[in-house]
Design a protein around this motif. Structure first.
Motif, short mmCIF file in Angstrom:
data_model
loop_
_atom_site.label_atom_id
_atom_site.label_comp_id
_atom_site.label_asym_id
_atom_site.label_seq_id
_atom_site.Cartn_x
_atom_site.Cartn_y
_atom_site.Cartn_z
N SER A 1 21.24 -0.19 -9.88
CA SER A 1 20.70 0.58 -11.53
C SER A 1 21.25 -1.04 -12.34
CB SER A 1 22.51 1.10 -11.24
OG SER A 1 23.55 0.50 -11.16
N GLY A 2 21.22 -2.02 -11.97
CA GLY A 2 20.66 -3.19 -12.91
C GLY A 2 20.16 -2.70 -14.36
N LYS A 3 20.31 -3.78 -15.31
CA LYS A 3 19.22 -3.58 -16.62
C LYS A 3 17.33 -3.93 -16.20
CE LYS A 3 19.10 -5.64 -20.88
NZ LYS A 3 18.94 -6.21 -22.07
N GLU A 4 17.38 -4.79 -15.12
CA GLU A 4 15.85 -5.39 -15.12
C GLU A 4 15.60 -4.44 -14.20
OE1 GLU A 4 16.56 -9.01 -13.28
OE2 GLU A 4 16.91 -9.63 -14.95
N ASN A 5 15.95 -3.37 -12.98
CA ASN A 5 15.55 -2.58 -12.26
C ASN A 5 15.57 -1.18 -13.22
OD1 ASN A 5 15.80 -4.04 -10.38
ND2 ASN A 5 17.68 -3.52 -9.41
N ILE A 6 16.21 -1.55 -13.65
CA ILE A 6 15.48 -0.11 -14.62
C ILE A 6 14.81 -0.23 -15.63
CG2 ILE A 6 17.32 1.33 -16.73
CD1 ILE A 6 19.53 0.81 -14.99
N GLN A 7 14.57 -1.19 -15.80
CA GLN A 7 13.36 -1.57 -16.63
C GLN A 7 12.27 -1.21 -16.09
OE1 GLN A 7 13.80 -1.86 -20.40
NE2 GLN A 7 11.69 -1.66 -19.97
N LEU A 8 12.43 -1.87 -15.55
CA LEU A 8 10.55 -2.22 -14.15
C LEU A 8 10.89 -0.43 -13.94
CD1 LEU A 8 8.89 -3.82 -12.88
CD2 LEU A 8 11.02 -4.20 -10.99
N ALA A 9 11.43 0.42 -12.90
CA ALA A 9 11.15 1.22 -13.07
C ALA A 9 10.60 2.14 -13.96
CB ALA A 9 12.31 1.87 -12.43
N GLY B 1 0.80 -1.46 -0.17
CA GLY B 1 -0.23 0.06 -0.33
C GLY B 1 1.02 1.06 0.30
N LEU B 2 2.25 1.46 0.57
CA LEU B 2 2.69 2.10 0.12
C LEU B 2 2.30 2.77 -1.20
CD1 LEU B 2 5.95 0.91 1.34
CD2 LEU B 2 3.92 2.42 2.61
N ASP B 3 2.80 4.26 -1.06
CA ASP B 3 2.43 4.76 -3.61
C ASP B 3 4.01 5.51 -3.25
OD1 ASP B 3 1.64 5.77 -5.78
OD2 ASP B 3 0.95 7.43 -4.38
N PHE B 4 5.13 5.37 -3.76
CA PHE B 4 6.31 6.69 -4.21
C PHE B 4 6.36 6.78 -5.94
CE2 PHE B 4 7.10 1.76 -3.45
CZ PHE B 4 7.68 1.65 -4.40
N ASP B 5 7.18 7.40 -5.86
CA ASP B 5 8.03 7.58 -7.12
C ASP B 5 9.04 7.52 -7.56
OD1 ASP B 5 8.30 9.81 -6.14
OD2 ASP B 5 7.15 11.49 -7.72
N THR B 6 10.43 7.51 -6.45
CA THR B 6 11.58 7.62 -6.45
C THR B 6 12.06 6.42 -5.55
OG1 THR B 6 11.52 9.84 -6.76
CG2 THR B 6 13.19 8.92 -6.80
N VAL B 7 13.03 5.42 -6.05
CA VAL B 7 13.46 4.39 -5.05
C VAL B 7 15.06 4.92 -5.22
CG1 VAL B 7 14.74 1.92 -5.74
CG2 VAL B 7 11.83 2.40 -6.51
N ILE B 8 15.52 4.91 -4.08
CA ILE B 8 17.04 5.43 -3.95
C ILE B 8 17.84 3.82 -3.11
CG2 ILE B 8 18.56 6.71 -2.67
CD1 ILE B 8 16.48 9.01 -1.85
N GLN C 1 6.97 1.47 -14.21
CA GLN C 1 6.47 1.68 -13.13
C GLN C 1 5.97 2.68 -13.16
OE1 GLN C 1 7.06 -1.24 -9.91
NE2 GLN C 1 6.54 -3.08 -11.33
N ASP C 2 7.37 4.05 -14.12
CA ASP C 2 7.23 5.65 -14.66
C ASP C 2 7.52 5.94 -12.85
OD1 ASP C 2 6.82 7.76 -15.60
OD2 ASP C 2 4.71 8.02 -14.63
N LEU C 3 8.57 5.13 -12.51
CA LEU C 3 9.22 5.38 -11.14
C LEU C 3 10.77 5.81 -11.97
CD1 LEU C 3 8.58 2.79 -8.99
CD2 LEU C 3 7.36 4.26 -8.91
N LYS C 4 11.61 6.24 -10.43
CA LYS C 4 13.08 7.56 -11.08
C LYS C 4 13.83 6.05 -10.38
CE LYS C 4 10.71 11.69 -11.22
NZ LYS C 4 10.04 13.31 -10.80
#
Length: 116
Positions: free
Chosen positions: A19-27, A6-13, A30-33
């Protein structure tokens, strides 16, 4: 996982592991930074300077240190199965056998492939 709770966020730190390829594509999906340092393997690579192959953007192929262009490219590995796919570039093995720079590049019996 956080979104499922239930957490809502737009940025992952995170650290360089984020910074792996899969995480960049997933972000992106999902329109995340992502705010993370790029993994050194991406920014610096694993090869020594004298072993580096140059990439020819127009040909979409690598060029060996002797100036020979790869003759074929394939992808290895399955998509979205936990590991990144890798590109395998094939070079003309007959050129490799007689190349003055073959030491450290060509191995006897090789099919002229290199994983980059």
């Amino acid at each position: 996982m956080s979104q499922e709770n239930g957490l809502d966020f737009d940025t992952v730190i995170g650290d360089a592991a984020y910074s792996g390829k899969e995480n960049i594509q997933l972000a992106k999906d999902q329109d995340l930074k992502i705010v993370a340092k790029l993994n050194p393997s991406i920014t610096q690579g694993f090869r020594k300077d004298e072993d580096k192959f140059d990439f020819n953007k127009d040909a979409d192929m690598f060029v060996c240190p002797a100036g020979h262009l790869a003759i074929r490219k394939t992808r290895q590995g399955r998509k979205k199965v936990g590991k990144n796919q890798v590109n395998i570039y094939y070079f003309d093995v007959e050129k490799c056998k007689t190349c003055p720079l073959k030491n450290g590049c060509y191995k006897q019996g090789s099919k002229g492939q290199i994983v980059l």
